[in-house]
Design a protein around this motif. Structure first.
Motif, PDB file in Angstrom:
ATOM      1  N   ARG A 150      31.576  42.442  37.851  1.00 53.85           N
ATOM      2  CA  ARG A 150      32.575  41.448  39.088  1.00 53.85           C
ATOM      3  C   ARG A 150      33.688  42.433  38.939  1.00 53.85           C
ATOM      4  NH1 ARG A 150      30.695  37.314  36.567  1.00 53.85           N
ATOM      5  NH2 ARG A 150      32.199  37.983  35.065  1.00 53.85           N
TER       6      ARG A 150
ATOM      7  N   LYS B 210      35.181  44.803  42.322  1.00 58.27           N
ATOM      8  CA  LYS B 210      37.478  43.695  42.823  1.00 58.27           C
ATOM      9  C   LYS B 210      37.745  45.328  42.355  1.00 58.27           C
ATOM     10  CE  LYS B 210      41.095  41.448  42.825  1.00 58.27           C
ATOM     11  NZ  LYS B 210      41.131  42.349  44.140  1.00 58.27           N
TER      12      LYS B 210
ATOM     13  N   GLU C  74      36.444  47.128  45.682  1.00 59.21           N
ATOM     14  CA  GLU C  74      36.532  47.448  46.964  1.00 59.21           C
ATOM     15  C   GLU C  74      38.384  47.395  47.589  1.00 59.21           C
ATOM     16  OE1 GLU C  74      35.696  45.375  49.761  1.00 59.21           O
ATOM     17  OE2 GLU C  74      33.816  45.896  48.705  1.00 59.21           O
ATOM     18  N   ASP C  75      39.022  46.807  46.525  1.00 56.50           N
ATOM     19  CA  ASP C  75      41.023  47.592  46.069  1.00 56.50           C
ATOM     20  C   ASP C  75      41.031  48.832  46.183  1.00 56.50           C
ATOM     21  OD1 ASP C  75      41.144  44.974  45.276  1.00 56.50           O
ATOM     22  OD2 ASP C  75      41.225  44.791  44.152  1.00 56.50           O
TER      23      ASP C  75
END
Length: 66
Positions: A44, A48, A51-52
């Motif tokens: 997870r 994240k 994606e950042d």
């Protein structure tokens, strides 16, 4: 710079095994001798962080195009 290189080692390892090698969480846990819940947590966080990093890379590219 590679987007993967922006991830911490633990996160990158889980991300690569899951997303690129298409291993299931329980398989990753067995391979790394890590609890499956920890694998899910790291995955997870890795998604994240990826994606950042992707968002930052896209912003840099858009700036260069202008």
């Amino acid at each position: 710079m590679s987007l993967l290189s922006e991830l911490d080692d633990d996160l990158r390892e889980v991300f690569v095994l899951s997303e690129l090698e298409e291993m299931a969480a329980h398989e990753i846990g067995e391979a790394l001798a890590v609890n499956t819940n920890t694998i899910f947590s790291r995955l997870r966080a890795a998604r994240k962080a990826f994606e950042d990093a992707l968002g930052r890379a896209r912003a840099r590219d858009e700036w260069r195009i202008k």
